[in-house]
Motif scaffolding. Structure first.
Motif, mmCIF file in Angstrom:
data_model
loop_
_atom_site.group_PDB
_atom_site.id
_atom_site.type_symbol
_atom_site.label_atom_id
_atom_site.label_comp_id
_atom_site.label_asym_id
_atom_site.label_seq_id
_atom_site.Cartn_x
_atom_site.Cartn_y
_atom_site.Cartn_z
ATOM 1 N N ASP A 182 0.829 -1.201 0.000
ATOM 2 C CA ASP A 182 0.000 0.000 0.000
ATOM 3 C C ASP A 182 0.865 1.253 0.000
ATOM 4 N N ASN A 183 0.459 2.235 -0.783
ATOM 5 C CA ASN A 183 1.148 3.515 -0.809
ATOM 6 C C ASN A 183 0.225 4.601 -0.294
ATOM 7 N N TYR A 184 0.777 5.451 0.571
ATOM 8 C CA TYR A 184 0.012 6.463 1.273
ATOM 9 C C TYR A 184 0.526 7.862 0.976
ATOM 10 N N LEU A 185 -0.369 8.832 1.113
ATOM 11 C CA LEU A 185 -0.005 10.220 1.370
ATOM 12 C C LEU A 185 -0.084 10.398 2.877
ATOM 13 N N ARG A 186 1.004 10.855 3.481
ATOM 14 C CA ARG A 186 1.048 11.000 4.920
ATOM 15 C C ARG A 186 1.340 12.449 5.289
ATOM 16 N N GLY A 187 0.806 12.893 6.398
ATOM 17 C CA GLY A 187 1.052 14.233 6.895
ATOM 18 C C GLY A 187 1.946 14.195 8.115
ATOM 19 N N LEU A 188 2.865 15.144 8.215
ATOM 20 C CA LEU A 188 3.715 15.325 9.385
ATOM 21 C C LEU A 188 3.510 16.749 9.874
ATOM 22 N N THR A 189 2.857 16.913 11.028
ATOM 23 C CA THR A 189 2.498 18.248 11.514
ATOM 24 C C THR A 189 3.663 18.886 12.253
ATOM 25 N N VAL A 190 3.606 20.198 12.398
ATOM 26 C CA VAL A 190 4.651 20.918 13.118
ATOM 27 C C VAL A 190 4.632 20.579 14.601
#
Length: 474
Positions: A410-418
């Motif tokens: 599986d390939n994801y778009l991931r978010g990394l918050t400040v």
């Protein structure tokens, strides 16, 4: 198929060195594989969502988000050209009457012939380049055309504030170099490759390479407004990669474009010649850095060296002067004086199998402060359950990083918050006929109302995603 999402928070810095307060200052250098410390709420669990173009499920998204795919490979552009595949890096610019202008790469390799008008091509035998599209915020195509052709392996690049996209060739192919992994016959190429090209958002790109910015496996470009430098990543798959900066002869904001004839440099760790940063790093690792000059950024090859030798020619010059070693540097983005860049296979060895090549980890995210010259590790993945081979990156209006994964399965778009939270935002529905499909080219529309992203595959296509952004960290 949700995965655990977590980041520890710590202010521990290597050797007692402290960075100025800023985004990601509290994020630890390591994700934990054994359980969540701080789960990333993001926008909630993912669910299958139907494409508004044809009703098929191509993406899994949080509640309330919708999308439309557009301009798949094989469809016709507005100028009549057949759209090539391998959609990759991309940037969004403000268009007329609320529209968005997208400049998009096509990472096509081999001497397959140029798409579009061969008379306008840099190399009529090379099949890569860029397309420019004008779309609505909902992915409805208003106009589309070829904006650069005859280049090769256009992987990523970077948006420039004077209204251009810098597109990068991830290769050194040419008639003077032996064949690469694709098996294509380089003797059929007419020109040398491995350069930067500039594509204005409002016009056609000049088929003139910026040779002083180097001939190597370019990946991404990020501009620093304070110094006028363009920071460059190198994705040298089988060998060490470097982090570079190009110092043009005149600030591009004053010149209106990126000029050739500048100086190319490569990053080194102060006091640690040839520091191998591809390996596992301590939590909160911070390094003081310096830069070494590349004396011959555009080497002229004689005797048709092997592709493996040619692709290392520029990097070897820097490493002879002590430049640092990284593993597969890919996406890069500049934000408030900091350049964030990704090492796709960097980090400590993990139990999961990794692709062949230089580097045994599942990925790192680095931050280079252009004011202090300090390099800081933001994240190092402990395994694919946490972060799986990050590739292209961008940032949201609130500073959250968007990571496109390039892993197996599986390939994801991931978010990394400040604030130090990692979360899943989108999952790509498996493509049965192409298990190598991956996200690429994420970019927010001006104002942040739409996230555009590509799927890189021979049957590539683009997406527009919109929804309740204010409910989460983007």
């Amino acid at each position: 198929m949700e995965r655990r999402r977590f980041l520890s928070r710590t202010a521990v810095l290597a050797a007692g060195t402290a960075l100025a307060a800023g985004p990601f200052q509290g994020v630890a250098a390591h994700l934990r594989p054994d359980g969540p410390r701080r789960p990333g709420r993001g926008y909630g669990p993912l669910r299958p969502v139907r494409d508004l173009r044809d009703g098929q499920v191509r993406l899994h998204l949080p509640e309330g988000f919708r999308y439309r795919s557009f301009n798949p490979a094989g469809s016709r552009l507005g100028d009549g050209t057949i759209t090539p595949g391998r959609h990759d890096g991309m940037a969004a610019f403000r268009g007329p009457r609320g529209s968005v202008i997208l400049v998009r790469n096509h990472e096509v390799n081999g001497p397959v012939g140029a798409f579009g008008d061969p008379a306008a091509a840099y190399d009529p035998m090379a099949g890569g380049g860029t397309c420019t599209l004008r779309v609505t915020p909902y992915g409805e195509v208003l106009d589309s055309r070829v904006s650069l052709n005859g280049t090769q392996m256009n992987c990523s690049g970077g948006p420039m504030p004077w209204g251009s996209w810098i597109t990068c060739e991830e290769t050194v192919n040419g008639p003077d170099v032996g064949n690469d992994f694709s098996g294509g016959d380089n003797s059929r190429l007419r020109r040398r490759h491995g350069y930067l090209f500039e594509v204005p958002a409002a016009g056609r790109g000049r088929p003139a390479p910026i040779r002083a910015a180097g001939r190597f496996a370019h990946e991404a470009a990020a501009y620093d407004a304070r110094t006028g430098a363009v920071y460059l990543t190198e994705d040298n798959f089988g060998f060490p990669s470097g982090f570079y900066r190009y110092l043009p002869p005149k600030n591009p904001m004053a010149a209106g474009r990126l000029l050739d004839g500048g100086r190319l440099q490569m990053l080194a760790v102060r006091g640690r010649p040839n520091a191998d940063l591809s390996q596992g790093q301590p939590e909160g690792a911070v390094y003081e850095t310096t830069w070494v000059d590349i004396d011959d950024p555009d080497p002229a090859f004689t005797g048709t060296p092997s592709n493996n030798d040619a692709i290392q020619a520029v990097g070897m010059q820097g490493r002879a002067k002590g430049a640092a070693l990284f593993s597969r540097l890919e996406g890069a983005i500049a934000d408030r004086g900091v350049v964030y860049f990704v090492s796709t296979q960097g980090g400590a060895p993990v139990t999961q199998p990794v692709p062949s090549g230089f580097g045994d980890g599942r990925g790192q995210v680095w931050a280079y402060d252009t004011r202090s010259g300090r390099l800081r590790l933001v994240v190092e993945s402990p395994g694919d359950v946490a972060l799986d081979l990050p590739d292209n990156i961008t940032h949201s209006p609130r500073g959250t990083l968007v990571l496109c994964e390039d892993g197996g399965g599986d390939n994801y778009l991931r978010g990394l918050t400040v604030a130090g939270e990692l979360f899943d935002f989108a999952r790509l529905e498996p493509v049965p006929e192409d298990d190598g499909a991956e996200f690429a080219g994420s970019t927010f529309a001006p104002g942040g109302g739409t996230l555009f992203v590509n799927v890189q595959t021979d049957a590539g296509l683009s997406f527009a995603i919109w929804g309740p952004w204010r409910d989460g960290p983007f």
